[in-house]
Write a protein that holds these residues in place. Sequence first.
Motif, PDB file in Angstrom:
ATOM      1  N   TYR B  99      34.033  -3.486  10.133  1.00 15.75           N
ATOM      2  CA  TYR B  99      34.171  -4.918  10.397  1.00 15.75           C
ATOM      3  C   TYR B  99      35.633  -5.257  10.610  1.00 15.75           C
ATOM      4  O   TYR B  99      36.497  -4.699   9.931  1.00 15.75           O
ATOM      5  CB  TYR B  99      33.641  -5.728   9.209  1.00 15.75           C
ATOM      6  CG  TYR B  99      32.170  -5.570   8.987  1.00 15.75           C
ATOM      7  CD1 TYR B  99      31.263  -6.225   9.806  1.00 15.75           C
ATOM      8  CD2 TYR B  99      31.688  -4.770   7.971  1.00 15.75           C
ATOM      9  CE1 TYR B  99      29.902  -6.082   9.610  1.00 15.75           C
ATOM     10  CE2 TYR B  99      30.333  -4.619   7.769  1.00 15.75           C
ATOM     11  CZ  TYR B  99      29.440  -5.278   8.594  1.00 15.75           C
ATOM     12  OH  TYR B  99      28.098  -5.129   8.411  1.00 15.75           O
ATOM     13  N   VAL B 144      26.873  -3.550   3.906  1.00 16.46           N
ATOM     14  CA  VAL B 144      26.636  -4.795   4.640  1.00 16.46           C
ATOM     15  C   VAL B 144      26.600  -5.977   3.669  1.00 16.46           C
ATOM     16  O   VAL B 144      27.201  -7.027   3.917  1.00 16.46           O
ATOM     17  CB  VAL B 144      25.308  -4.697   5.428  1.00 16.46           C
ATOM     18  CG1 VAL B 144      25.149  -5.902   6.321  1.00 16.46           C
ATOM     19  CG2 VAL B 144      25.279  -3.430   6.248  1.00 16.46           C
ATOM     20  N   ARG B 147      30.086  -6.881   2.560  1.00 20.62           N
ATOM     21  CA  ARG B 147      30.832  -7.628   3.571  1.00 20.62           C
ATOM     22  C   ARG B 147      30.366  -9.089   3.618  1.00 20.62           C
ATOM     23  O   ARG B 147      31.173 -10.015   3.684  1.00 20.62           O
ATOM     24  CB  ARG B 147      30.654  -6.962   4.934  1.00 20.62           C
ATOM     25  CG  ARG B 147      31.180  -7.748   6.112  1.00 20.62           C
ATOM     26  CD  ARG B 147      32.697  -7.866   6.044  1.00 20.62           C
ATOM     27  NE  ARG B 147      33.214  -8.763   7.078  1.00 20.62           N
ATOM     28  CZ  ARG B 147      33.330 -10.071   6.934  1.00 20.62           C
ATOM     29  NH1 ARG B 147      32.946 -10.647   5.808  1.00 20.62           N
ATOM     30  NH2 ARG B 147      33.828 -10.810   7.904  1.00 20.62           N
ATOM     31  N   MET B 148      29.032  -9.294   3.580  1.00 23.93           N
ATOM     32  CA  MET B 148      28.516 -10.645   3.734  1.00 23.93           C
ATOM     33  C   MET B 148      28.765 -11.480   2.486  1.00 23.93           C
ATOM     34  O   MET B 148      29.053 -12.668   2.569  1.00 23.93           O
ATOM     35  CB  MET B 148      27.019 -10.608   4.061  1.00 23.93           C
ATOM     36  CG  MET B 148      26.743  -9.956   5.410  1.00 23.93           C
ATOM     37  SD  MET B 148      27.874 -10.530   6.695  1.00 23.93           S
ATOM     38  CE  MET B 148      27.818  -9.201   7.860  1.00 23.93           C
ATOM     39  N   ASN B 151      31.983 -13.248   2.295  1.00 27.11           N
ATOM     40  CA  ASN B 151      32.133 -14.510   3.024  1.00 27.11           C
ATOM     41  C   ASN B 151      32.188 -15.692   2.076  1.00 27.11           C
ATOM     42  O   ASN B 151      32.831 -16.694   2.357  1.00 27.11           O
ATOM     43  CB  ASN B 151      30.953 -14.703   3.971  1.00 27.11           C
ATOM     44  CG  ASN B 151      31.114 -13.873   5.216  1.00 27.11           C
ATOM     45  OD1 ASN B 151      32.234 -13.508   5.569  1.00 27.11           O
ATOM     46  ND2 ASN B 151      30.008 -13.573   5.873  1.00 27.11           N
ATOM     47  N   ASP B 174      23.691 -19.300   7.010  1.00 32.06           N
ATOM     48  CA  ASP B 174      24.642 -19.177   8.119  1.00 32.06           C
ATOM     49  C   ASP B 174      25.866 -18.347   7.752  1.00 32.06           C
ATOM     50  O   ASP B 174      26.767 -18.181   8.562  1.00 32.06           O
ATOM     51  CB  ASP B 174      25.058 -20.571   8.613  1.00 32.06           C
ATOM     52  CG  ASP B 174      25.581 -21.422   7.484  1.00 32.06           C
ATOM     53  OD1 ASP B 174      25.338 -21.039   6.317  1.00 32.06           O
ATOM     54  OD2 ASP B 174      26.214 -22.455   7.745  1.00 32.06           O
ATOM     55  N   ARG B 175      25.942 -17.836   6.531  1.00 34.67           N
ATOM     56  CA  ARG B 175      27.100 -17.020   6.165  1.00 34.67           C
ATOM     57  C   ARG B 175      26.738 -15.548   6.079  1.00 34.67           C
ATOM     58  O   ARG B 175      27.494 -14.759   5.537  1.00 34.67           O
ATOM     59  CB  ARG B 175      27.648 -17.465   4.789  1.00 34.67           C
ATOM     60  CG  ARG B 175      27.934 -18.934   4.648  1.00 34.67           C
ATOM     61  CD  ARG B 175      29.082 -19.380   5.531  1.00 34.67           C
ATOM     62  NE  ARG B 175      30.329 -18.744   5.207  1.00 34.67           N
ATOM     63  CZ  ARG B 175      31.184 -19.197   4.286  1.00 34.67           C
ATOM     64  NH1 ARG B 175      30.879 -20.265   3.605  1.00 34.67           N
ATOM     65  NH2 ARG B 175      32.315 -18.571   4.067  1.00 34.67           N
ATOM     66  N   GLY B 177      26.017 -13.406   8.581  1.00 29.42           N
ATOM     67  CA  GLY B 177      26.290 -12.537   9.708  1.00 29.42           C
ATOM     68  C   GLY B 177      25.092 -12.315  10.604  1.00 29.42           C
ATOM     69  O   GLY B 177      25.059 -11.359  11.371  1.00 29.42           O
ATOM     70  N   HIS B 216      18.917  -6.388  10.436  1.00 26.45           N
ATOM     71  CA  HIS B 216      20.066  -6.866   9.675  1.00 26.45           C
ATOM     72  C   HIS B 216      19.660  -7.244   8.258  1.00 26.45           C
ATOM     73  O   HIS B 216      20.353  -6.906   7.289  1.00 26.45           O
ATOM     74  CB  HIS B 216      20.700  -8.068  10.392  1.00 26.45           C
ATOM     75  CG  HIS B 216      21.968  -8.527   9.765  1.00 26.45           C
ATOM     76  ND1 HIS B 216      23.143  -7.834   9.891  1.00 26.45           N
ATOM     77  CD2 HIS B 216      22.249  -9.600   8.988  1.00 26.45           C
ATOM     78  CE1 HIS B 216      24.101  -8.457   9.221  1.00 26.45           C
ATOM     79  NE2 HIS B 216      23.586  -9.543   8.662  1.00 26.45           N
TER      80      HIS B 216
END
Lengths: 206, 472
Positions: B99, B144, B147-148, B151, B174-175, B177, B216
């Motif tokens: 990322y 993953v 990383r998310m 946010n 909406d956060r 990804g 995802h």
Amino acid sequence: MGAVVSLDGLLDTRRVWKGRPVVEDHGLQPTGHAALDAVLPGGGWPAAALSELLLAQEGAGELQLLWPSLARLTSAGERVVLVAPPFIPYPPAWQAAGVDLRWLSVIEAGSKESLWAAEQCLRSGSCAAVLCWPQRADDRALRRLQVAAETGQALAFACRDQGAALNPSPAALRIAVDSKPAQWRVLKCRGGLAPARPIAASGRTG
Amino acid sequence: MLWACILLPQLALDSVLRRREDADQPLVLITGPANRRIVQAVNPPARALGLRAGQSLATAQALAGGFTTVEHDPAATECQQQLLAAWAYRFSSQVSLHYPRALLLEVESSLGLFGPWPRFEACLRKELKTLGFSHRIVLASNPVAARMLANAHDGLAASDAELTRAALAAMPIDRLGLPADAATAFSRMGLRHLHQVLTLPRETLGRRFPAQVQLHLDRLLGLRAMALDCYLPPDRFESRLELNFDVESSQALLFPLRRMIEDLAAFLAGRDAGVQRFDLFLEHAEGADTRLQVGLLAAERDAGRLLELARGRLEQLTLRAAVRNLRLSAEELPAFVPLAGELFSARAQQQQGWEQLRERLRARLGDDAVRTVGVVADHRPECAWRSADLPATCAPGPAPRPGWLLEAPRSLPLNGLRLLAGPERIESGWWDGGDVRRDYYLVETAAGQRGWAYRQLGESRDSPLWLQGWFA
């Protein structure tokens, strides 16, 4: 006789102040000359301090005085550094004196840098003895060397002209090296009275 | 496996700020074509002036004055991210730059070495702070999710799949990804948080949304693994710094140099390597670069020591022209072998080893300043010694030799001189052109010094002697 107090008892309770600093025992540093060791207060070089050798002329006999100590240190695997020596240390003679050349380092430096280099070597704590030849060292420069020697627990030797003997010096030991007659005169030694009689230089042949 | 995500929210700004001494002055990063310059990022002092990211440069200039503008350089930012990956490689063998503006580290296998996670995290934060990067760190059970979660979180440690799932479930949709249209569709359906989405039947989701949405979500929950390309550190280090102004004095170069060397040290620590020789190039507006070589006798990687050595060389340098850019390049990175100190050293206060001291002295006094003396088997005194790195030894001869040797023989007048021993004939060197035929005497001067002097063979007995050494 209750008023009789033993001297040791008085000293132990610290009620009697002795007018000398406590000599810290950093290990004995004999000079290798029995006559000299006998008159020096610590039985040898003042450990972790500056010793000043005041030479009558160039080549007056400083090596005869130092070689036994340097030989002892280098053969024990401790480093000896010569900072900007005035002449080339001639290896066959140094080896014959028992100095292990692997532990002898020579630093070439200008007269300005040599004091810095000597101080660095002393301060680092990785050198057992540092020899330097300060040309126009003032009281302050010598004091720096003295402090550096204390910090790094090293023997510092400053070889200077005998003309400097009259000036005061912070060195813990001052020895005048005469060449005629070949003798050593202890001018000052910390922690004891300087002996009045000169000591005949040993190690001179012929 | 446990993954840590280090999110660098203002990487571009930090990579500019950390190289500037005046980091507390207002500064904005600008980007965009020449006719429409946009403020991309602002530092806190600039924000205090009312500047915001997204404003046009004209607006910003109308709002306030006295701020510095720096062109955003994506390549430089990329370099900084590479550097950070090299730094992170020290803590984990699996580092990924998958990322943008984020580092992913597999940390479970590192916990044994760097302690429990809170201590490890504190260590990471401390080093990032020293390097000058603002950051957010999140721990999760898959990359993953880490990383998310970064946010919305900082310092979250979801140390197993359950906790990760719980943390994810509370995340706004909406956060996460997800593709933008899918996220919009979810929120229009009234699904604001992930846990609402997860209660939906899987088939329905699969019918309504493209396959990558399901993929995802599966990856987020760790149901499917994602192949990450891992970072491999390069074999050499190169760093370049544009100073943006002309620097005339070497003193002013010290600050940027310190940063570069700290970067080098971070890189070396990651590779478990040391550096033995590196070059510092001072680039001028015109003409060839000034090259400053810093060579060490042994591999070293301590930033402070490297800086001190480089500084010693830099201070000796007289700049022939103003310096524009600074470049540091280290080609050879040998393995770093730490010096083994003695545990029971007699010299307890040993602060600095001989090797370090020697480097210090060499840096200030020149490369050849520290030497040892060695013996050469030669009868000629001037040939019987050499300054060497490693002395050779040979058996000493029977005749006495002086402790001090003069650089060049000097003439010694005969008056008052006493010959104590000699002559000793030394005749050698006819094969190499340095032919020597001398008679050596041990002499004593009027002042009592003992010297070693010679007379050339064939000179008369009352010609002066040549003094070559002192028996000091």
